[in-house]
Write a protein that holds these residues in place. Structure first.
Motif, PDB file in Angstrom:
ATOM      1  N   VAL B  47       0.851  -1.187   0.000  1.00 22.15           N
ATOM      2  CA  VAL B  47       0.000   0.000   0.000  1.00 22.15           C
ATOM      3  C   VAL B  47       0.891   1.243   0.000  1.00 22.15           C
ATOM      4  CG1 VAL B  47      -2.067  -0.968   1.077  1.00 22.15           C
ATOM      5  CG2 VAL B  47      -0.173  -0.177   2.513  1.00 22.15           C
ATOM      6  N   LEU B  51      -0.676   4.621   4.164  1.00 19.36           N
ATOM      7  CA  LEU B  51      -1.574   3.575   4.671  1.00 19.36           C
ATOM      8  C   LEU B  51      -0.835   2.426   5.344  1.00 19.36           C
ATOM      9  CD1 LEU B  51      -4.338   3.127   1.949  1.00 19.36           C
ATOM     10  CD2 LEU B  51      -4.580   4.056   4.258  1.00 19.36           C
ATOM     11  N   TRP B  58      -5.835  -0.113  -0.836  1.00 20.40           N
ATOM     12  CA  TRP B  58      -6.004   1.121  -1.594  1.00 20.40           C
ATOM     13  C   TRP B  58      -6.369   0.770  -3.021  1.00 20.40           C
ATOM     14  CZ3 TRP B  58      -7.247   5.706  -0.461  1.00 20.40           C
ATOM     15  CH2 TRP B  58      -6.982   6.799  -1.304  1.00 20.40           C
ATOM     16  N   THR B  60      -6.151   2.778  -6.886  1.00 23.20           N
ATOM     17  CA  THR B  60      -5.780   3.992  -7.606  1.00 23.20           C
ATOM     18  C   THR B  60      -5.903   3.711  -9.094  1.00 23.20           C
ATOM     19  OG1 THR B  60      -4.093   5.695  -7.832  1.00 23.20           O
ATOM     20  CG2 THR B  60      -3.315   3.450  -7.671  1.00 23.20           C
ATOM     21  N   ARG B  99     -13.049   3.776  -5.869  1.00 21.97           N
ATOM     22  CA  ARG B  99     -12.909   3.549  -4.419  1.00 21.97           C
ATOM     23  C   ARG B  99     -14.278   3.507  -3.738  1.00 21.97           C
ATOM     24  NH1 ARG B  99      -8.190   6.594  -5.134  1.00 21.97           N
ATOM     25  NH2 ARG B  99      -9.125   8.579  -4.555  1.00 21.97           N
ATOM     26  N   LEU B 104     -12.393  -0.501   1.343  1.00 20.84           N
ATOM     27  CA  LEU B 104     -10.922  -0.530   1.415  1.00 20.84           C
ATOM     28  C   LEU B 104     -10.440  -1.327   2.625  1.00 20.84           C
ATOM     29  CD1 LEU B 104     -10.117   3.193   0.457  1.00 20.84           C
ATOM     30  CD2 LEU B 104     -10.019   1.186  -1.026  1.00 20.84           C
ATOM     31  N   THR B 111      -2.942  -3.093  -2.990  1.00 20.79           N
ATOM     32  CA  THR B 111      -3.370  -1.976  -3.825  1.00 20.79           C
ATOM     33  C   THR B 111      -3.877  -2.505  -5.158  1.00 20.79           C
ATOM     34  OG1 THR B 111      -1.820  -0.417  -2.832  1.00 20.79           O
ATOM     35  CG2 THR B 111      -2.637   0.137  -5.020  1.00 20.79           C
TER      36      THR B 111
END
Lengths: 238, 238, 238, 238, 238, 238
Positions: B47, B51, B58, B60, B99, B104, B111
């Protein structure tokens, strides 16, 4: 034994999908086995500064890999603010080789930009890119001639490229990623339709290679390229 | 009259091709008419720094356009050493919205990176990317659960996105490039399966828009998203 | 007729000045005619991240040209905030070739960095750099062994490099800048003391080259490298 | 209960200090509570390349935060060699909105550059920046007209911006940093003097928001903007 | 006691090797003890944008250190994509000082670029660079006049530079690296042939310095510069 | 005659506004006439890598100019992805000088970062920044001591800075922009409360300066700094 029972001097399945996207003057999806590359040729009505006013044209190439084209994800070059050394080396090679396929004097102050983007990688991306880009180039030139951008066909003749290597002592053609990772020698050949060399790049990754090994690599490589050029002609004839 | 006789509140043809590439944990080619985007979801076992050690995961996103995805060639961001402001804005939007589709806390110090690369553009790339990325996310989560990376399904529920706009005074759904270029107002909506809003981004490109126009845009947009979510469920059920 | 009445297969005057600067573990000024390159070898007590904890060492190279090493002034790369593609390609080549001269397993979590900086350029800088860097490497290894950094000599054996090319139809050895600028084919060879190949890079700048021409280039190149390796041994024996 | 006993639909204290610095054509320090932004409008006698020779002008904006405008120090973007994604997004928003307040055709091949620099941040910097920048724009236009740079007043009419959000289920106006950090939904509204929308950007940070919540946010936001426009007119009349 | 029994006000051995490389209009290797810098002066037939059409010329300088010029290896600035603050500061100083040695009005729309590259460092690189660059400048001007680039000699008169410092309470001239590292005060002086100041840069590294110490530093520094100017004249007269 | 009938050795009006912003540990707006700089001191609980584990602290500075601090707009460095050479030089100077005002050994593995941002420029920004930053430093240290970050006061004593120069043959103190632009010599002095020198930077912009002129500049400069230090003490005592 190679994957899919391939012979040492056998190509993977090769396909060319022309007109793969709709905007580019030439657009080809080339596949060598699981390696899959989108080659888009664009014609721009200008030349780099060093050629301005000389009546000639130019051809250049850019290469990229989608981040997850590879087994593990690679970092996106745009987000890194930097193209890797490997990327720069490959795109310089692609551009140099394709310039050998056109008469720049007939490109009439135009630049052809060849974008080769790897959607999925399994070894041999640079040679597949060159081989596919040649078809995109021919299609772009056709488009350009139809639009009156060129008065005379600038194509000199076909070029194609293939990788050869030495794996566990044996010379093999068209290495996939698993073979490439263990090859003692890795070589890329680019040749034209007359069996002449455009580019040779051979590297001893592990062991140096002898003159005899070099001879064998050149033999299976040139035979492979002859087959690729036949496949290119077939794809272009449909 | 719209291209292909589309009604003002009608979507373009939407298709999802799952497992489009072989390496990514989730890989979907999404098409909204001629807009064609490859959404690859990767799971990485770490992560971001902020975090670390919190037990959460996570998600992204990164967004890119192949240089010749567009009508004229755009310069390659990697070669420019810089992502354009528009790119950064879009990838932040995609990440933020997706997200909202996962818990999460259940991502267990992993991630998920969502790469959305536009192979061909004809308007609405950011909303198509979000809509397709949701399916890639679901597929990646399945892969991750099969490999024991997650102990509990982190998916909260579907999300989808669509563009709406005002063209020559009329509210229209899912604008193609030609419509987008002349729209007075351009709006992107992201919603979940319960008809709730995740994100609204509306911009008066030419003329300000009235409260009445806003109401009409929200109405056709939320109906469009409901249809997209049905199409997602259908794609995922096969 | 070549400058200074050189024969087609004759090297320019080659000199190695060892211990040219005082700080580096190995420091050699190599001259091939007017081409003059400072090769400094540094030993650093760490390895790149991908090798940490594996007990091996690493060797890497960086290449640069002083801005006025060339006939006209080239822009300083540090001021451009960017190394040119050519620079990256050359330094990757130098590093790759010199790694073939050492047993990385004996480098004991150390990195040898080879800095090759061109003070004056007149063709063949990359091959002169490799040839000179080999001597700097040997001197650095001696220094390192004297300081107890390595317990066993990691040098495998000598390597050297030379350029060959086709100028006006004739195969020539060790091209100066004027010859390089007009060569139809340009090739760099890197070989070891047993006459085996480490690297071949041949490019048809103007005309493709035939199998016969390739054979002739390899013949004069390998003879030239044998002479360079003799000169290296002589320099190291004093 | 909000800080300073503010009502849910109450603005913080808003002040505009005109002519805050001496060099800019328009210079306004805007304060929304503790948020303090310097808005400088500059007129430059040229336009971007894409507008050259079209007789129109342009307006663009740049946004920055002094490193210690925030509670903890943020790294200086100039020293990072990169503007953050958030910065780029905000300055694109500011520019887009202020372009809705001017008739670019009357800007006569001039560019107005709006620099919005946050001296102290406490939430709502982008909306305060837009609201203050409008006054700097009007002052710059006055300066420009006095100097004969524009022959006709290019201002279309006032615009202002405010943030609204949902905090612990309640819709609130003009969030400070502490409120923004816990808001479930965060929305920025930009409107003109006729109550029309220029831009809506709403994001569900935690929980998706319903159509009813959206309606309430738009209601308190549009009332807040009407008050801001009255305050702008008052500031400009002195 | 200083190395080599040097007196407090004694220079290290200073040598100038003119015509050190063959391409530059002026090329000097300057040595102050073990500090060794290659100063190449190039004449380019253009001026920066801010001088275009004004009939004047310009002089600018760039400074670099080879990575292993220093005791430990420094990272290559080109590979870092960034010149260090120290580099920028030094090259600005060199350019500023050498501009004091020429009449820019006589440079006739030409730019002289002074490249100062440190091959080996042992303290005082910036002052050695200025002192050596003056000779390269004179040689470049001679070349330029011989080629008819300048109609009148633009050289105003000699300049030279030296470092002085306070080490363990004593004012010393021309510090080597070991002295520089422990100096309480470090000062660089640049003066002309009339004993006038071009630049003074004094920094209290450890302890502030008094007016009396300053006086002593200026005294030994100006005497040192007078000797350097004599050495320059001698070198230029051969 | 100087603006506002200033005497040659007279300072402009100097004001210090402490606690100008609310987040920084020390925050001072310093004004020297129309030059206006915000100096924010931040304390961070870590040190640069080269100081880790040594028990000492560090102090560093960053300098910036808002784009329209100057008469014409300067390009924003963050948008240029690069700090100008002048910026780097100034921030290195500020950091170096302020380090002379603290005992780094007492900073206890903390870093004080001094941000000096020019809101409005009218000459002498670097010297005003240093003079104001000293007060921000003292305030930050007080904050740090109150929070138990330092066990002993690390302040050594006051420092201040001023510019002096030669304008039309006369030595003047505290030059404004108009004077600076025509000065033959420009010098910045930094001194402590005992009248000792921390830094001298003098540059002959047009004409070299004589020893007599240097003496005069130092005289009026040191008197000016004594007055500034008195003003600092006064500001700190309220």
């Amino acid at each position: 034994m190679r994957a899919n029972n391939r012979q040492a001097d056998e190509l993977r399945e090769v396909t060319f999908t022309r007109h793969y996207t709709c905007h580019a003057e030439g657009s080809v999806l080339v596949e060598f086995g699981r390696t899959r590359i989108l080659c888009n040729a664009s014609i721009e009505p200008k030349v780099p500064a060093f050629l301005k006013g000389k009546g000639k044209g130019w051809l250049t190439a850019e290469y990229g890999m989608l981040p997850r084209a590879t087994h593990g994800r690679m970092r996106r070059e745009a987000a890194q603010s930097k193209q890797a050394g490997r990327t720069v080396e490959i795109q310089r090679l692609i551009g140099r080789c394709l310039r050998a396929a056109v008469d720049l004097k007939l490109l009439a102050e135009k630049t052809i930009i060849m974008d080769c983007d790897v959607l999925q990688a399994d070894g041999g991306t640079r040679t597949a890119a060159i081989t596919g880009a040649y078809i995109a180039l021919v299609d772009a030139v056709k488009t350009g001639m139809a639009k009156g951008m060129f008065t005379q066909d600038p194509i000199i003749g076909p070029i194609a490229a293939i990788s050869v290597g030495v794996c566990e002592g044996t010379a093999v053609l068209d290495l996939d990623y698993a073979e490439d990772a263990i090859a003692e020698t890795d070589m890329n050949l680019v040749m034209n339709g007359k069996g002449e060399y455009i580019e040779i790049q051979g590297t001893a990754e592990g062991q140096p290679f002898s003159a005899a090994q070099l001879e064998r690599l050149l033999a299976i490589g040139s035979a492979g390229i002859a087959r690729l050029i036949a496949l290119q002609q077939e794809a272009l004839s449909t």
